[in-house]
Design an enzyme around this catalytic site. Structure first.
Site, PDB file in Angstrom:
ATOM      1  N   ASP A  50       0.816  -1.199   0.000  1.00 58.31           N
ATOM      2  CA  ASP A  50       0.000   0.000   0.000  1.00 58.31           C
ATOM      3  C   ASP A  50       0.859   1.262   0.000  1.00 58.31           C
ATOM      4  O   ASP A  50       1.937   1.304   0.597  1.00 58.31           O
ATOM      5  CB  ASP A  50      -0.905   0.004   1.240  1.00 58.31           C
ATOM      6  CG  ASP A  50      -1.754   1.243   1.336  1.00 58.31           C
ATOM      7  OD1 ASP A  50      -2.700   1.361   0.542  1.00 58.31           O
ATOM      8  OD2 ASP A  50      -1.453   2.107   2.180  1.00 58.31           O
ATOM      9  N   GLU A  82       0.764  -0.668  -5.090  1.00 53.98           N
ATOM     10  CA  GLU A  82      -0.251   0.364  -5.271  1.00 53.98           C
ATOM     11  C   GLU A  82       0.503   1.676  -5.521  1.00 53.98           C
ATOM     12  O   GLU A  82       0.924   2.355  -4.590  1.00 53.98           O
ATOM     13  CB  GLU A  82      -1.150   0.483  -4.042  1.00 53.98           C
ATOM     14  CG  GLU A  82      -2.331   1.411  -4.282  1.00 53.98           C
ATOM     15  CD  GLU A  82      -2.667   2.290  -3.094  1.00 53.98           C
ATOM     16  OE1 GLU A  82      -3.813   2.747  -3.027  1.00 53.98           O
ATOM     17  OE2 GLU A  82      -1.805   2.537  -2.243  1.00 53.98           O
TER      18      GLU A  82
END
Length: 675
Positions: A339, A392
């Site tokens: 992330d 991401e």
């Protein structure tokens, strides 16, 4: 066992530059990536013998029970602390009775006999440091629980026992070759207004995902986080399964059963930042700002209100890389979605930056963060060669999904974050008549050659507070009154048709893998809003209404069945292994876009009104073409305007002529003409 990696003495022109001449001006920076990685790896090998030895911190630090000696051993790295004392139920939270002894390398230690520390006792460590006296949760805690009355978190004296894994024959190799990912959040997986748990998900949701055909599940919020509404992105305890969802073994059972169904499990790995909380997190653990995070402003993310790791510090690297290995080994996971990679890579965190030139990829870059990511991908793939590692990233940083040896980062995929943003922008700002087929083609195919991406039409981001799901943008309040099959609505007809087309074109044109967020496959309405003061702590919008999906009287079932057919098509024809798409026809007048991939022809007619009875277009092969999927089929809420039993013969140099209804996609397979 992880092999010991050799350190190169000389780096030639990196493969990343050879493959992309536009990177030539940045060759020095890319060589620097390799050199810094090799230097750090050499230092690790010299001190710890191997990367494997370096990443065993979770076996050494924290609390563990040593069976052979019948003792509990607790070890904590807190180099600048003045004193540490173990406190808990076992000593009535006495902050002086059980002091730890400081050893080499800033590590503190205490040993207790089995009888002194009952299993399941709640514990903390009392730290005396420059910032005063604080009760903290050990950094390497494997089990953290929350008191139902006080909401206070504490470590639990957790005695690991062998788990009876039955997944020895499972491999994520096929899922890695063609990832079809079902993104899910355990807590909101129930239809009831409550926090669901691992058992709920294993019993009720896992069979549904298997029936849809998805081969990978990406789970959010698995690591412990104090605030439920953070969606799991403000992690406090990196080695602990969130206790609100169950026990470590509950999670293992979920993973084990998923593997038995042929489904890989990956989780969100949030190493880009950490919760700033003192009571639950790592912030100023030993009394100083610079233990795990950068001191001062560099260590604080203003937009996220969270702390930023110092990736250049060996002990922090050891903490994070051990964390990568821990989840793969201890829970048999098959990879991660890293992330916030853009934030991690750049000192500006990507805030208000448009990456519209190559220069911007190499400005304000955190070199230590790059080295960390290279090492993290190395650790993941050494621990599990079939691990699926996804970034991401919204920057498009060159080399993110190329081998470290080429000057890359070693990831397998990155998320195509521009695609869902594009669809929402289209629905918000453009009328159907203004959709441009060339723009759709460009947006969905605009990615770096040789770097695989995961495409998606929407994820959880598109539906968090203040926005709507794709289905709700298409149909809005009409979903409350006209989703019954007997109810007619032009708004719903349009929404159902475009929802199917947007998903299929995103999946087949947008990347080398596909992702959906749970519920989006059947057009889950409304938005996502976690319990908070502003909504009176309601769970109403933090759940999934599964009963809508299979209700035979509602139109959701059409969208659900189409998703199942789409996934089956992706798998049967190995679409993601079929190479790049080949454009066959772009027709702005009729809103038609046609392309070929993996031997299939995908013909989209986005026109709001115009159906073409004999639409002609060139196809790459002669022979017979048969329909293998039509979004206009009545099973999917269509009008059966396409005869799926017909075969369309094409001879050399000829064009295929096809009835192409409006707001319909027809997928055709080529087969040799019968002689």
């Amino acid at each position: 066992m992880c092999a010991k990696l050799a350190v190169s003495e000389k780096v030639e022109v990196p493969g990343l530059v050879r493959n992309d001449p536009w990177l030539k001006p940045f060759e020095k920076e890319i060589i620097g990536r390799i050199n810094r990685y090799e230097k750090r790896l050499g230092d690790i090998n010299a001190e710890y013998g191997s990367l494997e030895g370096f990443t065993e911190a979770y076996k050494d630090l924290g609390l563990r029970f040593v069976e052979q000696k019948g003792v509990w051993v607790y070890r904590e790295w807190a180099p600048e602390a003045y004193a540490l004392n173990l406190i808990g139920d076992f000593n009535d939270w006495n902050r002086e009775s059980h002091p730890l002894r400081k050893t080499e390398g800033g590590i503190w230690e205490i040993k207790l006999k089995e009888a002194e520390l009952p299993e399941n006792s709640r514990l903390k460590v009392h730290v005396r440091g420059r910032n005063g006296l604080h009760d903290r949760i050990p950094a390497y805690a494997h089990r953290v629980v929350q008191d139902a009355q006080t909401a206070d978190f504490a470590m639990e004296a957790f005695r690991e026992r062998p788990f009876e894994w039955t997944d020895g024959d499972f491999s994520a190799k096929k899922a890695k070759a063609e990832p079809i990912i079902y993104e899910a959040h355990i807590g909101m997986a129930s239809e009831d207004g409550r926090v669901a748990d691992f058992e709920d998900f294993r019993r009720d949701v896992l069979p549904r995902i298997a029936s849809l055909g998805y081969n990978t599940i990406q789970l959010m919020a698995v690591m412990e986080h104090p605030y439920y509404g953070s969606f799991g992105y403000h992690v406090s305890n990196f080695f602990a399964v969130s206790s609100r969802f169950g026990t470590p073994d509950d999670f293992r059972r979920l993973v084990n059963e998923a593997h038995s169904l042929g489904i890989a499990i990956i989780i969100d790995l949030v190493h880009s930042h950490s919760v700033k909380n003192f009571a639950e997190g790592l912030n100023q653990f030993d009394g100083t700002e610079g233990q795990y995070f950068h001191p001062g402003g560099r260590g604080y993310h203003l937009a996220w209100d969270s702390m930023l790791f110092n990736y250049g510090k060996p002990e922090v690297l050891r903490f994070l890389l051990s964390n990568v290995r821990y989840w793969l080994e201890e829970y048999h996971l098959d990879g991660f979605r890293f992330d916030g990679v853009t934030s991690l890579l750049y000192f500006h965190h990507g805030d208000h930056i448009s990456f519209d030139s190559y220069e911007k990829y190499f400005e304000d870059v955190d070199w230590d963060a790059i080295t960390y990511l290279q090492l993290a991908s190395t650790v993941a793939h050494q621990t599990n060669p079939d691990a699926i590692i996804i970034a991401e990233d919204m920057s498009g940083m060159p080399g993110l999904c190329r081998p470290v040896s080429e000057g890359g980062f070693g990831f397998d995929f990155r998320l195509a974050m521009g695609i869902p943003d594009y669809w929402i922008k289209m629905l918000k700002e453009k009328q159907d008549d203004d959709w441009r087929m060339g723009d759709i083609w460009h947006t969905l195919t605009n990615r770096r050659a040789g770097e695989a991406v995961i495409a998606y039409a929407e994820s959880h981001d598109q539906a968090i507070v203040g926005d709507k799901t794709l289905a709700f943008w298409l149909m809005d309040k009409e979903m409350y009154t006209h989703m019954n099959k007997g109810s007619e609505s032009l708004v719903i007809d349009r929404g159902v048709a475009l929802h199917k087309m947007i998903r299929l074109i995103s999946a087949t044109l947008g990347g080398e893998g596909y992702l959906t967020f749970m519920g989006n496959e059947f057009g889950h309405p409304e938005w996502i809003d976690f319990p908070r003061e502003g909504n009176n702590w309601s769970h109403h919008y933090a759940r999934r209404q599964w009963s809508l999906a299979r209700n035979p009287f509602l139109k959701y079932i059409w969208l659900d069945d189409f998703d199942k057919a789409m996934v089956a098509l992706l798998k049967k024809y190995e679409v993601f292994e079929g190479g790049e798409c080949r454009q066959l026809n772009v027709d702005e007048k009729n809103h038609v876009l046609i392309y070929e991939r993996a031997g299939l022809v995908f013909a989209f007619n986005f026109h709001p009104e115009r159906s073409v009875p004999d639409y002609e277009f060139w196809v790459p092969k002669n022979g017979a073409y048969k329909v293998v999927l039509s979004s206009d089929h009545s099973d999917f809420g269509g009008h059966n305007r396409v005869d799926t039993n017909l075969k369309y013969g094409v001879s050399v140099g000829s064009k295929l002529s096809l009835y192409l209804p409006n707001r319909t996609v027809v997928v055709l397979e080529n087969e040799p003409l019968e002689v």
